[in-house]
Design a protein around this motif. Structure first.
Motif, PDB file in Angstrom:
ATOM      1  N   ALA A 107      21.539  95.654  89.985  1.00 50.47           N
ATOM      2  CA  ALA A 107      22.947  96.056  89.963  1.00 50.47           C
ATOM      3  C   ALA A 107      23.397  96.422  88.554  1.00 50.47           C
ATOM      4  O   ALA A 107      24.145  97.396  88.355  1.00 50.47           O
ATOM      5  CB  ALA A 107      23.822  94.945  90.529  1.00 50.47           C
ATOM      6  N   LEU A 108      22.946  95.665  87.571  1.00 52.36           N
ATOM      7  CA  LEU A 108      23.293  95.963  86.182  1.00 52.36           C
ATOM      8  C   LEU A 108      22.699  97.292  85.733  1.00 52.36           C
ATOM      9  O   LEU A 108      23.395  98.122  85.129  1.00 52.36           O
ATOM     10  CB  LEU A 108      22.797  94.838  85.271  1.00 52.36           C
ATOM     11  N   ALA A 109      21.418  97.502  86.018  1.00 45.21           N
ATOM     12  CA  ALA A 109      20.777  98.756  85.622  1.00 45.21           C
ATOM     13  C   ALA A 109      21.440  99.946  86.307  1.00 45.21           C
ATOM     14  O   ALA A 109      21.667 101.000  85.695  1.00 45.21           O
ATOM     15  CB  ALA A 109      19.287  98.699  85.949  1.00 45.21           C
ATOM     16  N   LYS A 110      21.762  99.789  87.586  1.00 42.83           N
ATOM     17  CA  LYS A 110      22.415 100.862  88.340  1.00 42.83           C
ATOM     18  C   LYS A 110      23.791 101.166  87.758  1.00 42.83           C
ATOM     19  O   LYS A 110      24.172 102.343  87.580  1.00 42.83           O
ATOM     20  CB  LYS A 110      22.529 100.458  89.803  1.00 42.83           C
ATOM     21  N   ALA A 111      24.565 100.129  87.460  1.00 37.92           N
ATOM     22  CA  ALA A 111      25.902 100.329  86.892  1.00 37.92           C
ATOM     23  C   ALA A 111      25.826 100.990  85.519  1.00 37.92           C
ATOM     24  O   ALA A 111      26.665 101.840  85.182  1.00 37.92           O
ATOM     25  CB  ALA A 111      26.631  98.990  86.802  1.00 37.92           C
ATOM     26  N   LEU A 112      24.844 100.609  84.740  1.00 39.60           N
ATOM     27  CA  LEU A 112      24.664 101.231  83.422  1.00 39.60           C
ATOM     28  C   LEU A 112      24.380 102.723  83.558  1.00 39.60           C
ATOM     29  O   LEU A 112      24.942 103.549  82.835  1.00 39.60           O
ATOM     30  CB  LEU A 112      23.525 100.540  82.668  1.00 39.60           C
ATOM     31  N   LEU A 113      23.499 103.071  84.486  1.00 38.63           N
ATOM     32  CA  LEU A 113      23.196 104.483  84.723  1.00 38.63           C
ATOM     33  C   LEU A 113      24.447 105.235  85.173  1.00 38.63           C
ATOM     34  O   LEU A 113      24.713 106.354  84.705  1.00 38.63           O
ATOM     35  CB  LEU A 113      22.096 104.609  85.778  1.00 38.63           C
ATOM     36  N   GLU A 114      25.209 104.615  86.067  1.00 33.31           N
ATOM     37  CA  GLU A 114      26.416 105.267  86.582  1.00 33.31           C
ATOM     38  C   GLU A 114      27.456 105.477  85.493  1.00 33.31           C
ATOM     39  O   GLU A 114      28.263 106.416  85.561  1.00 33.31           O
ATOM     40  CB  GLU A 114      26.998 104.441  87.721  1.00 33.31           C
ATOM     41  N   ARG A 115      27.436 104.625  84.468  1.00 29.14           N
ATOM     42  CA  ARG A 115      28.393 104.765  83.369  1.00 29.14           C
ATOM     43  C   ARG A 115      27.861 105.651  82.244  1.00 29.14           C
ATOM     44  O   ARG A 115      28.526 105.808  81.222  1.00 29.14           O
ATOM     45  CB  ARG A 115      28.769 103.395  82.817  1.00 29.14           C
ATOM     46  N   GLY A 116      26.688 106.216  82.431  1.00 29.73           N
ATOM     47  CA  GLY A 116      26.179 107.192  81.473  1.00 29.73           C
ATOM     48  C   GLY A 116      25.218 106.671  80.435  1.00 29.73           C
ATOM     49  O   GLY A 116      24.853 107.404  79.501  1.00 29.73           O
ATOM     50  N   ALA A 117      24.777 105.421  80.543  1.00 29.52           N
ATOM     51  CA  ALA A 117      23.843 104.868  79.568  1.00 29.52           C
ATOM     52  C   ALA A 117      22.408 105.319  79.865  1.00 29.52           C
ATOM     53  O   ALA A 117      22.066 105.624  81.016  1.00 29.52           O
ATOM     54  CB  ALA A 117      23.901 103.343  79.590  1.00 29.52           C
ATOM     55  N   LYS A 118      21.601 105.332  78.849  1.00 30.29           N
ATOM     56  CA  LYS A 118      20.151 105.439  79.024  1.00 30.29           C
ATOM     57  C   LYS A 118      19.654 104.034  79.337  1.00 30.29           C
ATOM     58  O   LYS A 118      20.065 103.071  78.690  1.00 30.29           O
ATOM     59  CB  LYS A 118      19.483 105.960  77.759  1.00 30.29           C
ATOM     60  N   VAL A 119      18.763 103.910  80.319  1.00 26.09           N
ATOM     61  CA  VAL A 119      18.366 102.582  80.777  1.00 26.09           C
ATOM     62  C   VAL A 119      16.851 102.439  80.861  1.00 26.09           C
ATOM     63  O   VAL A 119      16.172 103.252  81.500  1.00 26.09           O
ATOM     64  CB  VAL A 119      18.964 102.277  82.170  1.00 26.09           C
ATOM     65  N   TYR A 120      16.351 101.395  80.201  1.00 25.74           N
ATOM     66  CA  TYR A 120      14.988 100.919  80.426  1.00 25.74           C
ATOM     67  C   TYR A 120      15.089  99.791  81.446  1.00 25.74           C
ATOM     68  O   TYR A 120      15.702  98.754  81.183  1.00 25.74           O
ATOM     69  CB  TYR A 120      14.365 100.387  79.132  1.00 25.74           C
ATOM     70  N   ALA A 121      14.507 100.010  82.607  1.00 26.77           N
ATOM     71  CA  ALA A 121      14.523  98.999  83.672  1.00 26.77           C
ATOM     72  C   ALA A 121      13.162  98.320  83.693  1.00 26.77           C
ATOM     73  O   ALA A 121      12.138  98.967  83.920  1.00 26.77           O
ATOM     74  CB  ALA A 121      14.813  99.655  85.018  1.00 26.77           C
ATOM     75  N   THR A 122      13.145  97.018  83.455  1.00 28.52           N
ATOM     76  CA  THR A 122      11.872  96.317  83.315  1.00 28.52           C
ATOM     77  C   THR A 122      11.680  95.289  84.426  1.00 28.52           C
ATOM     78  O   THR A 122      12.631  94.749  84.985  1.00 28.52           O
ATOM     79  CB  THR A 122      11.764  95.602  81.952  1.00 28.52           C
TER      80      THR A 122
END
Length: 234
Positions: free
Chosen positions: A20-35
């Motif tokens: 949920a955190l990674a998804k929300a970060l992506l939706e807010r425009g962040a670059k995300v490393y999902a580990t």
């Protein structure tokens, strides 16, 4: 910090609060490393996937090298084996190894990365259990209490490089791990939203739900009063 300008790394991003955190970060425009320990289990289009076991020092070092542009570290990965303080000591050690030592290893590994990228922020997903243990999960509570204390200590030690440290606290999240429990639960998306709003606001601590608020407000009161109120709530 502004989430839409951030480069974030989220541990334990394959399910539950981490996803949920990674998804929300992506939706807010962040670059995300999902580990995750098994990155093939992560289903997040647009995320950069990394294999990571936070209890493996070499894996943490490799992640810090691979994700050298990170300025938002989200320590979500955790463990709860139902260990009790007078029960199996191996379960107790395992919970502390992940929740305390693994989280600290990530901060130690990424602190220089954050410094090089302007300071940024560290988010530690803790628990209402940081303040009070519940029967059957006293080992988990001890590890989360240690994690909360660690966050407060790191806030001092990272202040000089301009790194915000945010500790996030909630009761039970509605995830696969809690589906068998008939207790009040919070949607992981709500946790993610509260967490990211807290980071953008520069908050030291995020108290997500009513359960966590009760635990927090009772921390300086008579514990007998707290457990009486908790029994009425759940």
């Amino acid at each position: 910090m502004k989430i839409n300008e951030a480069t974030a790394l989220v541990t334990g991003a394959n399910r539950g609060i981490g996803r949920a955190l990674a998804k929300a970060l992506l939706e807010r425009g962040a670059k995300v490393y999902a580990t995750a320990r098994r990155p093939e289990t992560v289903d997040l289009p647009g995320a950069h996937l990394l294999a990571l076991d936070i209890t493996d020092p070499q894996a943490v070092t490799d992640a810090a090298r691979s994700a050298g542009d990170v300025d938002l570290l989200v320590n979500n990965a955790g463990a709860g084996f139902g260990g009790t303080l007078l029960g199996d000591p191996d379960s107790l050690r395992a919970e502390m190894e992940v929740n305390f030592w693994g989280t600290l290893s990530m901060v130690r590994g990424f602190a220089p990365v954050l410094a090089a990228n302007g300071g940024g922020a560290v988010v530690n997903i803790a628990s209402a259990a940081s303040w009070f243990p519940l029967p059957g999960a006293t080992g988990y509570a001890a590890s989360k209490a240690a994690q909360w204390s660690m966050s407060n200590g790191l806030r001092h030690e990272l202040a000089g490089q301009g790194t915000l440290v945010t500790s996030v606290h909630l009761g039970l999240a509605d995830t696969d791990l809690t589906k068998g429990l008939d207790l009040p639960k919070v949607d992981p998306a709500v946790v993610a939203r509260a967490t990211l709003d807290g980071v953008e606001a520069g908050r030291y601590e995020v108290v997500v739900d009513d359960i966590a608020a009760l635990f927090k407000s009772s921390a300086t009161a008579d514990p007998e009063d707290f457990y009486t109120r908790l029994a009425q709530l759940i």
